[in-house]
Design an enzyme around this catalytic site. Structure first.
Site, PDB file in Angstrom:
ATOM      1  N   LYS A 107      -6.662   1.334 -12.129  1.00 32.03           N
ATOM      2  CA  LYS A 107      -5.023   0.568 -12.390  1.00 32.03           C
ATOM      3  C   LYS A 107      -5.405  -1.084 -13.001  1.00 32.03           C
ATOM      4  CE  LYS A 107      -3.044   2.271  -8.003  1.00 32.03           C
ATOM      5  NZ  LYS A 107      -4.438   3.310  -8.004  1.00 32.03           N
TER       6      LYS A 107
HETATM    7  C1  LIG Z   1      -4.080   4.961  -7.015  1.00 38.94           C
HETATM    8  C2  LIG Z   1      -4.633   5.863  -7.348  1.00 38.94           C
HETATM    9  C3  LIG Z   1      -5.481   7.240  -7.663  1.00 38.94           C
HETATM   10  C4  LIG Z   1      -3.383   7.551  -7.845  1.00 38.94           C
HETATM   11  O1  LIG Z   1      -3.350   7.364  -9.009  1.00 38.94           O
HETATM   12  P1  LIG Z   1      -1.603   7.852  -9.339  1.00 38.94           P
HETATM   13  O2  LIG Z   1      -1.540   6.984 -10.750  1.00 38.94           O
HETATM   14  O3  LIG Z   1      -1.187   7.152  -8.140  1.00 38.94           O
HETATM   15  O4  LIG Z   1      -1.439   9.815  -9.229  1.00 38.94           O
HETATM   16  C5  LIG Z   1      -5.976   7.751  -8.244  1.00 38.94           C
HETATM   17  N1  LIG Z   1      -7.247   6.734  -7.677  1.00 38.94           N
HETATM   18  C6  LIG Z   1      -7.621   5.696  -7.529  1.00 38.94           C
HETATM   19  C7  LIG Z   1      -8.887   5.421  -6.416  1.00 38.94           C
HETATM   20  C8  LIG Z   1      -6.905   5.195  -6.964  1.00 38.94           C
HETATM   21  O5  LIG Z   1      -6.545   3.590  -7.417  1.00 38.94           O
END
Ligand SMILES: *Cc1c(COP(=O)(O)O)cnc(C)c1O
Length: 435
Positions: A107
């Site tokens: 993220k």
């Molecule tokens: C947020 C997150 C996801 C999921 O991603 P999306 O875009 O919401 O599908 C998967 N793995 C981790 C470690 C995350 O922080």
């Protein structure tokens, strides 16, 4: 490029507006008016371009009306200022490591891009903006880091007390400055519902300028396409056929960005949405019935989502054509037991350490490849194992070392304000902070 509201196409706004507002009327998601294509030459020669150039080419059509070229080049180069390596785990499965950013989760890219865009947009508007966000773990850390010390912006993060891992908690609570953490005596759902109430509260919105930083914001969603371009750049060095790409999915923002890149001309053989027990989309892909569920807690908790917000964008990309969607996207649901067994197996056989989200993806891709012996694929590993130490230690029997970059952070003090899941308490905090 303008963006229309998927719930009301009459509402059509610039990138600047869409990223500041976050979402449109009736909580509708914004969607680009057209899908800009990559040139053939660009796609076939990715390895001749620097990562920064690829990131710039990826984003320019989406934002050039609002951000001048030089500024955008600066923003993208800061956004990807860490490694995004593709490694081979074994003959058929490679891993794109998205956890080398400052908060060790994928993220970071979206949060860094968004914070820099907002900061650019707000530079000349003398108003203070409050970014309000609820987190079950990773989002809060990435948002806190992305916005730390950004002038004109205060960040308020709500997280459920005792329900985030120690590393995650430090990332939310130790930065200080313009970042405030509220420790809520309740669940993630309580945090989210408080945030939702704040966004619809007239009194708050007449006095404060609130914006959200969650994954439906176009400024967080769109830059995730960059991962898929960088994966292909590295893939093309040794492979001739297009890869299957498997994405651990919760809110479906990441995989939706990959599918968008595919529609722009990126050669991907097939996409796999890897889910945990929260299997709304895998079930939809067999039944064609979209039925949101109550969230089930799992080891891969960043994917504990019962109603994935970004899936409507995937449907829009496919013009709601179910047959075409199924040709290009498969879904798998992987339970906690299989997740732990996968971490353990890959550690033993391939000497590669996965964490629960990556393990869900590995298991899903492996199942798919069993039925497609001629194909090879890539999983996205979305977090560093140290963010989920309990599960990893349980599966491998050995402890996870804290990376150098985290050691200083772990020594810092936690600063939080504890609140009950009562809207009045959040409101009081927001007004005090801005008075
Ligand atoms: C947020 C997150 C996801 C999921 O991603 P999306 O875009 O919401 O599908 C998967 N793995 C981790 C470690 C995350 O922080």
């Amino acid at each position: 490029m303008n963006y229309y509201n998927l719930k009301d196409a009459e509402e059509c706004v610039s990138f600047k507006k869409a990223s500041i507002k976050g979402q449109g009327k009736e909580k509708g998601l914004f969607f680009p008016e057209s899908i800009p294509h990559f040139t053939e030459d660009f796609i076939q020669n990715l390895n001749q371009f620097s990562d920064e150039e690829i990131a710039f080419q990826c984003m320019k059509d989406f934002v050039s009306a609002d951000i001048p070229e030089l500024e955008l080049r600066k923003i993208v180069s800061e956004t990807i200022r860490f490694d995004i390596p593709l490694r081979k785990i074994n003959e058929r499965i490679s891993v794109l490591e998205l956890f080398h950013g400052p908060t060790l989760a994928f993220k970071d890219v979206g949060a860094r891009f968004m914070s820099r865009c907002l900061s650019y947009f707000l530079k000349n508007e003398h108003k203070k903006v409050t970014v309000l966000v609820a987190t079950s773990g990773d989002t809060g850390g990435a948002v806190a880091d992305g916005f730390h010390n950004v002038p004109g912006i205060n960040v308020v993060i709500l997280y459920p007390k005792n329900r985030v891992s120690p590393v995650q908690e430090k990332q939310l609570t130790a930065l200080g400055g313009n970042i405030a953490a509220l420790e809520v005596n309740g669940s993630f759902d309580d945090c989210q519902s408080l945030v939702k109430q704040a966004f619809s509260d007239e009194e708050i919105n007449s006095e404060l300028f609130l914006t959200s930083a969650n994954s439906i914001n176009v400024a967080r969603w769109l830059p995730q396409q960059i991962y898929y371009l960088l994966a292909l750049k590295q893939w093309q060095k040794t492979e001739n056929n297009s890869p299957v790409i498997c994405v651990p999915s919760g809110n479906f923002g990441n995989i939706c960005a990959g599918i968008l890149a595919y529609f722009r001309g990126l050669p991907v053989d097939h996409f796999i949405a890897a889910c945990n027990a929260n299997d709304v989309i895998p079930r939809y892909l067999t039944t064609q019935v979209l039925e949101p569920q109550k969230t089930v807690p799992t080891l891969s908790n960043a994917m504990d989502v019962g109603n994935p917000s970004n899936f409507v964008r995937i449907l829009e990309l496919f013009h709601e054509n179910f047959r075409e969607l199924k040709d290009q996207l498969s879904g798998y649901s992987v339970n906690d037991e299989e997740t732990l067994a996968t971490i353990s197996k890959v550690f033993k056989e391939d000497h590669y350490l996965l964490e629960p989200h990556g393990a869900v993806a590995y298991h899903a891709l492996e199942s798919y490849l069993e039925n497609h012996p001629e194909k090879k694929g890539i999983i996205l590993e979305t977090a560093h194992p140290v963010k989920f130490p309990e599960a990893v230690e349980k599966a491998t029997g050995s402890s996870v070392e804290i990376p150098e970059s985290l050691k200083d952070l772990m020594k810092k003090d936690k600063k939080t304000t504890e609140i009950n899941p009562e809207f009045e308490e959040l409101k009081r905090f927001l007004f005090n902070q801005n008075s």
